[in-house]
Design an enzyme around this catalytic site. Structure first.
Site, PDB file in Angstrom:
ATOM      1  N   GLY A 136       5.426   9.029  -7.436  1.00 60.64           N
ATOM      2  CA  GLY A 136       4.722   7.750  -7.341  1.00 60.64           C
ATOM      3  C   GLY A 136       3.249   7.804  -7.690  1.00 60.64           C
ATOM      4  O   GLY A 136       2.535   6.825  -7.518  1.00 60.64           O
ATOM      5  N   ILE A 162      -1.198   5.384  -3.686  1.00 56.72           N
ATOM      6  CA  ILE A 162      -0.999   5.922  -2.333  1.00 56.72           C
ATOM      7  C   ILE A 162      -0.445   7.351  -2.433  1.00 56.72           C
ATOM      8  O   ILE A 162      -0.831   8.232  -1.663  1.00 56.72           O
ATOM      9  CB  ILE A 162      -0.057   5.004  -1.531  1.00 56.72           C
ATOM     10  N   ILE A 215       7.257   4.636  -4.451  1.00 52.56           N
ATOM     11  CA  ILE A 215       7.478   3.777  -5.621  1.00 52.56           C
ATOM     12  C   ILE A 215       8.155   2.479  -5.208  1.00 52.56           C
ATOM     13  O   ILE A 215       8.874   2.427  -4.208  1.00 52.56           O
ATOM     14  CB  ILE A 215       8.338   4.486  -6.702  1.00 52.56           C
ATOM     15  N   TYR A 268       4.898 -12.073  -0.911  1.00 47.89           N
ATOM     16  CA  TYR A 268       5.562 -10.750  -0.912  1.00 47.89           C
ATOM     17  C   TYR A 268       7.038 -10.894  -1.295  1.00 47.89           C
ATOM     18  O   TYR A 268       7.643  -9.981  -1.852  1.00 47.89           O
ATOM     19  CB  TYR A 268       5.387 -10.061   0.442  1.00 47.89           C
ATOM     20  N   LYS A 271      12.097  -4.034   1.270  1.00 49.67           N
ATOM     21  CA  LYS A 271      11.481  -3.134   2.261  1.00 49.67           C
ATOM     22  C   LYS A 271      12.251  -3.175   3.584  1.00 49.67           C
ATOM     23  O   LYS A 271      12.316  -2.160   4.294  1.00 49.67           O
ATOM     24  CB  LYS A 271      10.009  -3.503   2.491  1.00 49.67           C
ATOM     25  N   THR A 328      -4.062  -1.263  -5.264  1.00 46.26           N
ATOM     26  CA  THR A 328      -3.465  -0.337  -6.235  1.00 46.26           C
ATOM     27  C   THR A 328      -2.885  -1.158  -7.390  1.00 46.26           C
ATOM     28  O   THR A 328      -2.879  -2.378  -7.345  1.00 46.26           O
ATOM     29  CB  THR A 328      -2.322   0.455  -5.578  1.00 46.26           C
ATOM     30  N   ALA A 344       0.308  -1.429  -8.206  1.00 52.24           N
ATOM     31  CA  ALA A 344       1.484  -2.177  -7.728  1.00 52.24           C
ATOM     32  C   ALA A 344       1.031  -3.442  -7.005  1.00 52.24           C
ATOM     33  O   ALA A 344       1.638  -4.503  -7.152  1.00 52.24           O
ATOM     34  CB  ALA A 344       2.329  -1.294  -6.811  1.00 52.24           C
TER      35      ALA A 344
HETATM   36  N1  LIG Z   1      -0.728  -1.151  -2.176  1.00 42.13           N
HETATM   37  C1  LIG Z   1      -0.349  -1.667  -1.031  1.00 42.13           C
HETATM   38  O1  LIG Z   1      -0.991  -2.567  -0.483  1.00 42.13           O
HETATM   39  C2  LIG Z   1       0.882  -1.154  -0.340  1.00 42.13           C
HETATM   40  C3  LIG Z   1       1.048  -1.407   1.034  1.00 42.13           C
HETATM   41  C4  LIG Z   1       2.194  -0.932   1.663  1.00 42.13           C
HETATM   42  C5  LIG Z   1       3.142  -0.230   0.928  1.00 42.13           C
HETATM   43  N2  LIG Z   1       2.947  -0.002  -0.405  1.00 42.13           N
HETATM   44  C6  LIG Z   1       3.986   0.761  -1.141  1.00 42.13           C
HETATM   45  O2  LIG Z   1       3.441   1.986  -1.557  1.00 42.13           O
HETATM   46  C7  LIG Z   1       4.213   2.493  -2.651  1.00 42.13           C
HETATM   47  C8  LIG Z   1       3.286   2.965  -3.750  1.00 42.13           C
HETATM   48  O3  LIG Z   1       2.611   1.886  -4.352  1.00 42.13           O
HETATM   49  P1  LIG Z   1       1.046   1.888  -4.658  1.00 42.13           P
HETATM   50  O4  LIG Z   1       0.479   0.725  -3.941  1.00 42.13           O
HETATM   51  O5  LIG Z   1       0.481   3.245  -4.487  1.00 42.13           O
HETATM   52  O6  LIG Z   1       1.012   1.467  -6.213  1.00 42.13           O
HETATM   53  P2  LIG Z   1       1.052   2.356  -7.558  1.00 42.13           P
HETATM   54  O7  LIG Z   1       1.176   1.343  -8.652  1.00 42.13           O
HETATM   55  O8  LIG Z   1      -0.066   3.296  -7.621  1.00 42.13           O
HETATM   56  O9  LIG Z   1       2.398   3.184  -7.391  1.00 42.13           O
HETATM   57  C9  LIG Z   1       3.657   2.641  -7.660  1.00 42.13           C
HETATM   58  C10 LIG Z   1       4.438   3.732  -8.357  1.00 42.13           C
HETATM   59  O10 LIG Z   1       5.784   3.321  -8.581  1.00 42.13           O
HETATM   60  C11 LIG Z   1       6.186   3.965  -9.751  1.00 42.13           C
HETATM   61  N3  LIG Z   1       7.417   3.400 -10.295  1.00 42.13           N
HETATM   62  C12 LIG Z   1       7.677   2.105 -10.599  1.00 42.13           C
HETATM   63  N4  LIG Z   1       8.907   2.019 -11.150  1.00 42.13           N
HETATM   64  C13 LIG Z   1       9.421   3.286 -11.184  1.00 42.13           C
HETATM   65  C14 LIG Z   1      10.632   3.859 -11.642  1.00 42.13           C
HETATM   66  N5  LIG Z   1      11.581   3.115 -12.232  1.00 42.13           N
HETATM   67  N6  LIG Z   1      10.822   5.194 -11.498  1.00 42.13           N
HETATM   68  C15 LIG Z   1       9.867   5.966 -10.942  1.00 42.13           C
HETATM   69  N7  LIG Z   1       8.687   5.486 -10.500  1.00 42.13           N
HETATM   70  C16 LIG Z   1       8.470   4.159 -10.628  1.00 42.13           C
HETATM   71  C17 LIG Z   1       4.991   3.779 -10.677  1.00 42.13           C
HETATM   72  O11 LIG Z   1       5.067   4.660 -11.769  1.00 42.13           O
HETATM   73  C18 LIG Z   1       3.855   4.092  -9.731  1.00 42.13           C
HETATM   74  O12 LIG Z   1       3.550   5.474  -9.762  1.00 42.13           O
HETATM   75  C19 LIG Z   1       5.165   1.357  -3.034  1.00 42.13           C
HETATM   76  O13 LIG Z   1       6.415   1.581  -2.409  1.00 42.13           O
HETATM   77  C20 LIG Z   1       4.506   0.143  -2.413  1.00 42.13           C
HETATM   78  O14 LIG Z   1       5.433  -0.909  -2.149  1.00 42.13           O
HETATM   79  C21 LIG Z   1       1.837  -0.443  -1.050  1.00 42.13           C
END
Ligand SMILES: NC(=O)c1ccc[n+]([C@@H]2O[C@H](COP(=O)([O-])OP(=O)(O)OC[C@H]3O[C@@H](n4cnc5c(N)ncnc54)[C@H](O)[C@@H]3O)[C@@H](O)[C@H]2O)c1
Length: 261
Positions: A20, A27, A99, A162, A169, A200, A202
């Site tokens: 990810g 994250i 991810i 969301y 989730k 981020t 995402a």
């Molecule tokens: N940013 C927030 O506010 C937040 C809060 C809570 C949870 N999250 C969760 O944290 C996790 C990471 O997200 P982030 O915010 O760091 O964003 P990010 O965009 O940095 O990371 C998302 C990752 O998902 C990967 N991804 C997407 N499709 C994919 C696939 N088909 N195969 C492999 N990898 C794939 C992307 O390449 C990327 O590295 C996610 O599950 C997100 O829902 C994010």
């Protein structure tokens, strides 16, 4: 940012897979930095050739001996990653699944209107991929281990914009509990980490995300936004043997936001 130096190598001798990392805001990068700082050895993946030049320099900073492509929707790629880990290490102590993905139109629409293909794609990438990773990790976690995934409060409460990701989730958090029950006897622990909102890539797919950040800062008892390093440090603690009797949880790293009405 360079990797912080931490004197206590609490995770020395542990080896794990981090999925990810897209860039320095991810994250997964916060987690990777913390786990490495505590002495763990890491295998890192990048989504595809477009992502590779962004991820490789970060993997070098982590001194990651294994760096491979992984798009969880491409048949065979996940298996290839675990095969390589089996060949190189023969075992695995932790996996961080960080991810999520939803097609833009499905994410932007009402849950009530979700098309089947958009729903299935969201569930495949954001939920099923963690289940499959656990299945592939299980035989390598011979001495037990910890599986982590990232979730968000929108699974429990209706958070504006969301939408379908909240549904995915909720399923993911339930999968965490079932897998924790199933794998617990083998010493394999399973957790969902639930960070507060972080800016981020995402997150940029979620409309009006800035409003979510403002609200989090205003309402969270800590009156502070969470940083990726906060998520990394707390997650690293859970991988340590000191947390060996904790499993199946959704752990909020949100400055206490979730306790406030
Ligand atoms: N940013 C927030 O506010 C937040 C809060 C809570 C949870 N999250 C969760 O944290 C996790 C990471 O997200 P982030 O915010 O760091 O964003 P990010 O965009 O940095 O990371 C998302 C990752 O998902 C990967 N991804 C997407 N499709 C994919 C696939 N088909 N195969 C492999 N990898 C794939 C992307 O390449 C990327 O590295 C996610 O599950 C997100 O829902 C994010």
């Amino acid at each position: 940012m360079t990797i912080p130096t931490v004197k206590a190598k609490l995770l020395e001798g542990k080896r794990g897979l981090i999925v990810g990392i897209a860039n320095e805001s991810s994250i997964a990068w916060g987690c990777a930095r913390a786990f490495r700082a505590f002495g763990a050895e890491l295998a890192v993946t990048y989504l595809n050739e477009k992502a590779r030049p962004h991820v490789e320099p970060l993997a070098r900073q982590l001194e990651a001996p294994i760096v491979l492509p992984l798009d969880v929707a491409v048949p065979g790629q996940m298996e290839a990653v675990f095969e390589r880990i089996a060949q190189s290490w023969g075992e695995l102590d932790f996996v961080i699944h960080s991810i999520a993905f939803a097609p833009r139109d499905t994410l932007a629409g009402r849950v009530t209107d979700a098309p089947l293909d958009g729903f299935l794609k969201t569930m495949e990438i954001s939920c099923w991929s963690f289940i499959r990773m656990a299945q592939l990790a299980e035989p390598l976690m011979k001495r037990g281990g910890t599986l982590f995934t990232m979730t968000y409060y929108g699974s429990q409460m209706v958070v504006e914009n969301y939408n379908i990701m909240g549904v995915a989730k909720a399923a993911l958090e339930s999968a965490v509990r079932y897998m924790a029950a199933e794998l617990g006897p083998k010493g394999i622990r399973v957790h969902a980490i639930s960070p507060g909102p972080l800016a981020t890539r995402a997150a940029s797919a979620i409309p009006e995300f800035d409003a979510l950040l403002d609200k989090a800062k205003r309402k969270a008892p800590a009156r502070e936004l969470v940083a990726i390093d906060d998520v990394g440090a707390a997650t690293a603690f859970l991988a340590h043997d000191a947390a060996r009797l904790m499993t199946g949880q959704v752990l909020y790293i949100d400055g206490g936001y979730h306790i406030i009405d």
